[in-house]
Scaffold this motif. Structure first.
Motif, PDB file in Angstrom:
ATOM      1  N   ALA A 178     -19.958   6.825  63.376  1.00  0.00           N
ATOM      2  CA  ALA A 178     -21.116   6.949  64.246  1.00  0.00           C
ATOM      3  C   ALA A 178     -22.213   8.024  63.582  1.00  0.00           C
ATOM      4  N   ALA A 179     -21.600   8.840  62.970  1.00  0.00           N
ATOM      5  CA  ALA A 179     -22.558   9.911  62.537  1.00  0.00           C
ATOM      6  C   ALA A 179     -23.632   9.334  61.534  1.00  0.00           C
ATOM      7  N   PRO A 180     -24.769  10.125  61.683  1.00  0.00           N
ATOM      8  CA  PRO A 180     -25.929   9.658  61.224  1.00  0.00           C
ATOM      9  C   PRO A 180     -25.965  10.090  59.422  1.00  0.00           C
TER      10      PRO A 180
ATOM     11  N   ALA B  80     -15.113   7.511  53.954  1.00  0.00           N
ATOM     12  CA  ALA B  80     -14.322   8.933  53.576  1.00  0.00           C
ATOM     13  C   ALA B  80     -14.602   9.714  54.643  1.00  0.00           C
ATOM     14  N   LEU B  81     -15.716   9.739  55.296  1.00  0.00           N
ATOM     15  CA  LEU B  81     -15.963  10.812  56.375  1.00  0.00           C
ATOM     16  C   LEU B  81     -15.120  10.406  57.465  1.00  0.00           C
ATOM     17  N   ALA B  82     -14.624   9.369  57.869  1.00  0.00           N
ATOM     18  CA  ALA B  82     -13.569   9.053  58.863  1.00  0.00           C
ATOM     19  C   ALA B  82     -12.057   9.140  58.507  1.00  0.00           C
ATOM     20  N   GLY B  83     -11.912   9.179  57.113  1.00  0.00           N
ATOM     21  CA  GLY B  83     -10.522   9.272  56.615  1.00  0.00           C
ATOM     22  C   GLY B  83      -9.806   7.626  56.794  1.00  0.00           C
ATOM     23  N   VAL B  84     -10.549   6.829  56.548  1.00  0.00           N
ATOM     24  CA  VAL B  84      -9.816   5.694  56.827  1.00  0.00           C
ATOM     25  C   VAL B  84      -9.853   4.954  55.208  1.00  0.00           C
TER      26      VAL B  84
END
Length: 227
Positions: A99-101, A110-114
């Motif tokens: 949910a980060a902008p 990539a941000l969430a590591g999924v």
């Protein structure tokens, strides 16, 4: 107290709606832009619509200025396909991170590591870590309001669904709630594990069932009320 929404500002309307329409299931929506770059974001205005054809909807709202539309909405206007990945307890931190902008074009995967997995019927990837995913083609996009506090309704026809074999009863196609552990959104920053506190009610499917409930001589007469 009677509330007239036309007398309230957006923040108070939001707080009232978020703390009364609940729990809300979370659609973890993956899309791609024209360049094929993936986007992943959670939406708590989400529900099923009907079974034939299998249809779902989610509602992106107007983002804070200076943006006029969320990346998800802009992507599906250009590439009218999306995947709804079910948000469960096992991946809720990744859901929150997504949910980060981030700037447009940067990957929340990539941000969430999924892990992005190639879908079978649509261009956006699904999330490998999600126990259930619905591949959808856009049926319609309905603009309610593009003003602050407004939003859109996105209707999608499900072309394919994916489910972890361990979650599914192959005879009934019922998914095991306690194994899936879907997460619901509440008011403010609160969430709930939908599998943690459940109860069962007997449904009254015919007039005879209803009549039996009203008959005090029937031992099972109040099953529905007491369950």
């Amino acid at each position: 107290m009677q509330i007239d929404p036309t007398t309230l500002d957006e923040a108070r309307i939001y707080n009232f709606m978020m703390s009364t329409i609940l729990p809300r299931p979370i659609a973890w929506v993956s899309t791609v832009d024209r360049q094929g770059r993936p986007n992943l974001a959670p939406y708590a205005y989400f529900m099923g619509v009907c079974c034939v054809p299998m249809t779902v909807l989610f509602c992106p709202v107007v983002p804070p200025p200076p943006m006029q539309k969320k990346d998800t909405l802009r992507n599906i206007e250009d590439v009218p396909e999306f995947v709804v990945n079910v948000a469960s307890a096992s991946c809720i931190e990744a859901v929150n991170l997504s949910a980060a902008p981030l700037p447009p074009g940067e990957s929340e995967f990539a941000l969430a590591g999924v892990t992005p997995v190639t879908s079978s019927r649509v261009r956006p990837p699904r999330v490998q870590e999600a126990g259930v995913a619905f591949e959808c083609v856009v049926r319609d996009i309905i603009e309610i309001s593009a003003a602050p506090g407004g939003g859109w309704v996105v209707l999608g026809t499900v072309l394919a669904a994916h489910v972890d074999d361990a979650l599914l009863d192959p005879a009934t196609h019922q998914v095991d709630l306690r194994a899936l552990q879907p997460i619901g959104r509440l008011g403010g920053g609160e969430f709930v594990n939908a599998a943690s506190d459940t109860f069962t009610l007997t449904r009254y499917k015919t007039l005879a069932d209803l009549a039996a409930r009203r008959d005090p001589m029937r031992g099972d007469a109040r099953n529905g009320a007491d369950a």
